[in-house]
Scaffold this active site. Structure first.
Site, PDB file in Angstrom:
ATOM      1  N   ASP A   1       0.765  -1.017   0.049  1.00  0.00           N
ATOM      2  CA  ASP A   1       0.031   0.238  -0.083  1.00  0.00           C
ATOM      3  C   ASP A   1       0.813   1.161   0.149  1.00  0.00           C
ATOM      4  O   ASP A   1       2.115   0.963   0.404  1.00  0.00           O
ATOM      5  CB  ASP A   1      -0.946   0.049   1.144  1.00  0.00           C
ATOM      6  CG  ASP A   1      -1.698   1.158   1.492  1.00  0.00           C
ATOM      7  OD1 ASP A   1      -2.372   1.538   0.392  1.00  0.00           O
ATOM      8  OD2 ASP A   1      -1.815   1.705   2.438  1.00  0.00           O
TER       9      ASP A   1
ATOM     10  N   ASP B   1      -1.685  -0.881   6.085  1.00  0.00           N
ATOM     11  CA  ASP B   1      -1.905  -0.274   7.665  1.00  0.00           C
ATOM     12  C   ASP B   1      -3.340  -0.445   8.027  1.00  0.00           C
ATOM     13  O   ASP B   1      -3.618  -0.070   9.066  1.00  0.00           O
ATOM     14  CB  ASP B   1      -1.190   0.752   7.809  1.00  0.00           C
ATOM     15  CG  ASP B   1      -1.672   1.938   6.952  1.00  0.00           C
ATOM     16  OD1 ASP B   1      -1.615   2.979   7.547  1.00  0.00           O
ATOM     17  OD2 ASP B   1      -1.871   1.837   5.749  1.00  0.00           O
TER      18      ASP B   1
ATOM     19  N   ASP C   1      -7.145  -2.401   3.962  1.00  0.00           N
ATOM     20  CA  ASP C   1      -6.044  -3.312   3.510  1.00  0.00           C
ATOM     21  C   ASP C   1      -6.299  -4.501   4.413  1.00  0.00           C
ATOM     22  O   ASP C   1      -5.667  -5.717   3.639  1.00  0.00           O
ATOM     23  CB  ASP C   1      -4.796  -2.942   3.838  1.00  0.00           C
ATOM     24  CG  ASP C   1      -4.484  -1.537   3.305  1.00  0.00           C
ATOM     25  OD1 ASP C   1      -4.740  -1.372   2.303  1.00  0.00           O
ATOM     26  OD2 ASP C   1      -3.703  -0.749   4.024  1.00  0.00           O
TER      27      ASP C   1
END
Length: 653
Positions: free
Chosen positions: A353, A546, A550
């Protein structure tokens, strides 16, 4: 504090070398007096054994026959009784062929043959090995638990007319809690204050913190950015995500590696085979050897039993993984089980990410550009005075700019929803916001600004365009080195998937040296991309994220890695590996620890099988004594344990 109970389930779980307390107590104590009790039986047996062997050596006149037997029985009892008890309990519950039975038969047999020192020595070494093992395992577990125990130490709860510090576990639903600036919200609740500015990057994965109004929900783990706020709790601490995470840590060892599971299954089959082979070694030679002596072949069989005990394997292999878990924990990395120490060594493709993972997740001023002869200081004086009227994260970033703003008069403040702010400052009409705000006031915006990919604040003063401010989410200091270290660790592809707009995503990916990237993705889009990558043959995929958004991808990836310092509780709970200090470069370090752990585990397997095979052959041929047997079993276990402990002292930077 960790308990060890002598149940049949425990024996089955542990295979042969189930963990027991040689002190006869079921607890591993962490303070002086009780800790001494755990080691006292072994120390007493050692002193009795050493003194007895000295008396044997000097052939003391009184030290013969019954007195000698009694002496060594006294030496044997403190370390032998717990093992005999465990063996009996195992048999009663249907688990006959355990390490305990082999050790009991071998040591009692040695006493029957008059080899008293050997019998005591084998059991003493076994007991000390168990204590050594418990100490190493407990240290690794405590390191892991301490690492993840990120809950606040106290909550300020309103009781009897004042706010008093209280343990979060003691806060009830419906109580009023105060959270000061910079503190983490200890429990979920409803905001009682008029408004609050909270850093929720941990929960949402977005770089923009939330402005929360009275009556809205505040989540545990959010950080209060401004002033003192109050909330009413809506859940008790034990139902919070943090409590669930701690429970996961305590159960981290449940997910065992394939190697560890194989060894345990192997031991369950291997142990009864060894017992029957020892029986055969005692009686079969009667039919084939002319000068058969029962006592001689029984001694060989007892040696065979001691040598063949799978203690070195069943103890040292899990301990090898504990060593890896402990080494990782001290370096800010939590593996939720040994299986992930193995899995991370096979990863060849890493997907990450962007926001909060490779970037800081907060806005910073990047560029200030002025027009129409405005100086930067005067320009920022007006902008800062206007943005002081807002709690928006962009406004907060602008407030960090240092400029003298005393004596500034701000009147007629207006908020244009979704566009920006307007006010009269020192008699001048000032607008600050996006292009839509300025265009609504018929102010021309330079076309060149359309090429800027970052977040823009456009400013107009008295109807004229006065300049703009570029704000960006800064990269983490180690973001670039993290990608480089991943490549050095054997990762063949790095991929960035982000919900941020594609132009920003591509720019960040290029600056970091990432193989390829894609932006503008919803959580379900990220999930599809990772699932597609997993279809590649012989490719294990790790995902680093995080936020709550996600969590689905973390669960789907072969290895899910969460940024846990400020990371979402949901992400932490879903992930397999947690980087506790939010440094992406720790991912490559986790891979190195995993590889070193696997290497040491296989060294232990080779050592145990190699030495045991050699001494077994010598023992069956009558060329090895009980002392060689002790080395082959307990000595090799000691060496394997020491080898495993090396992991906790290696340098990983």
């Amino acid at each position: 504090m960790k308990e060890h109970t002598h149940t049949s389930e425990h024996h089955v779980e542990e295979g042969c070398c189930a963990k027991h307390s040689t002190s006869g107590t079921s607890e591993q104590h962490h303070h002086g007096t009780l800790a001494f009790k755990a080691y006292a039986p072994g120390l007493f047996s050692f002193l009795m054994l050493a003194l007895g062997m000295l008396l044997d050596h000097f052939e003391a006149s009184f030290f013969k026959g019954t007195w000698r037997l009694i002496w060594y029985i006294i030496a044997y009892i403190p370390v032998g009784i717990p093992v005999l008890q465990d063996s009996w309990e195992s048999i009663k519950k249907g688990s006959v062929f355990t390490e305990f039975l082999l050790m009991s038969i071998a040591t009692l047999g040695a006493f029957i043959l008059g080899e008293y020192p050997e019998g005591v020595t084998v059991m003493l070494f076994y007991a000390v090995g168990e204590l050594f093992q418990h100490a190493a395992v407990d240290k690794a577990k405590n390191n892991i638990k301490a690492l993840l125990d990120v809950r606040p130490n106290e909550a300020m709860v309103f009781r009897e007319g004042k706010f008093v510090p209280t343990a979060p576990e003691d806060v009830k639903i419906g109580e009023r809690v105060q959270v000061r600036k910079g503190e983490k919200v200890p429990l979920d609740g409803t905001l009682l204050s008029a408004k609050a500015s909270l850093n929720t990057a941990a929960l949402t994965g977005e770089s923009k913190p939330d402005s929360v109004k009275q009556g809205e929900t505040v989540y545990a783990g959010s950080i209060n950015l401004d002033g003192v706020i109050e909330l009413e709790t809506t859940a008790i601490f034990t139902e919070s995500s943090i409590a669930r995470i701690l429970e996961l840590v305590q159960n981290a060892t449940a997910r065992k590696s394939k190697t560890e599971l194989f060894i345990r299954k192997f031991a369950k089959v291997y142990t009864p085979i060894v017992a029957f082979l020892a029986l055969a070694l005692t009686f079969l030679p009667y039919f084939f050897v002319a000068d058969y002596v029962f006592k001689e072949w029984l001694y060989r069989a007892l040696i065979f039993l001691v040598i063949s005990c799978p203690c070195a394997l069943v103890i040292s292999i899990p301990l090898g993984y504990f060593g890896g878990l402990g080494a990782a924990s001290r370096n800010g990395i939590l593996f939720k089980g040994a299986s992930f120490l193995d899995a991370i060594t096979k990863v060849k493709l890493v997907v990450t990410d962007k926001t909060g993972t490779l970037t800081q997740g907060v806005f910073r001023i990047k560029t200030i550009a002025t027009e129409n002869s405005w100086s930067e200081a005067e320009f920022m004086t007006y902008v800062k005075a206007l943005e002081a009227q807002s709690t928006h994260p962009i406004a907060k970033a602008i407030q960090e700019y240092q400029v003298e703003s005393s004596g500034v008069e701000v009147r007629e403040v207006q908020e244009h929803s979704g566009k920006g702010l307007q006010a009269v400052i020192n008699g001048k009409t000032v607008l600050a916001g996006n292009a839509a705000l300025l265009k609504s006031q018929h102010i021309k915006v330079p076309k060149s600004l359309e090429d800027i990919v970052e977040t823009l604040v456009l400013v107009a003063i008295d109807g004229d365009f006065a300049g703009y401010i570029v704000l960006a989410d800064e990269l983490k200091p180690d973001a670039k080195s993290a990608i480089q270290k991943l490549k050095e660790a054997g990762v063949q592809q790095t991929v960035m998937l982000s919900g941020d707009k594609d132009t920003i995503t591509q720019k960040v990916a290029k600056s970091l040296g990432i193989t390829w990237a894609k932006g503008g993705l919803l959580p379900e889009d990220k999930l599809r991309e990772v699932e597609q990558l997993q279809t590649q043959e012989h490719t294990k995929v790790a995902f680093i994220g995080d936020g709550i958004n996600d969590a689905p991808v973390l669960a789907t990836a072969d290895v899910g890695i969460a940024m846990g310092g400020l990371g979402s509780d949901v992400a932490i709970e879903t992930a397999d590996v947690i980087i506790q200090n939010d440094e992406p470069s720790k991912v490559a370090q986790a891979m190195r620890i995993g590889k070193a752990t696997r290497k040491i585990v296989w060294q232990n397997i080779t050592l145990a099988f190699g030495v045991k095979a050699a001494v077994l052959i010598l023992g069956a041929g009558g060329l090895a004594t009980m002392w060689e047997a002790v080395f082959a079993d307990v000595g090799v276990a000691f060496l394997a344990i020491l080898n495993a402990i090396r992991l906790q002292h290696m340098k990983w930077n």
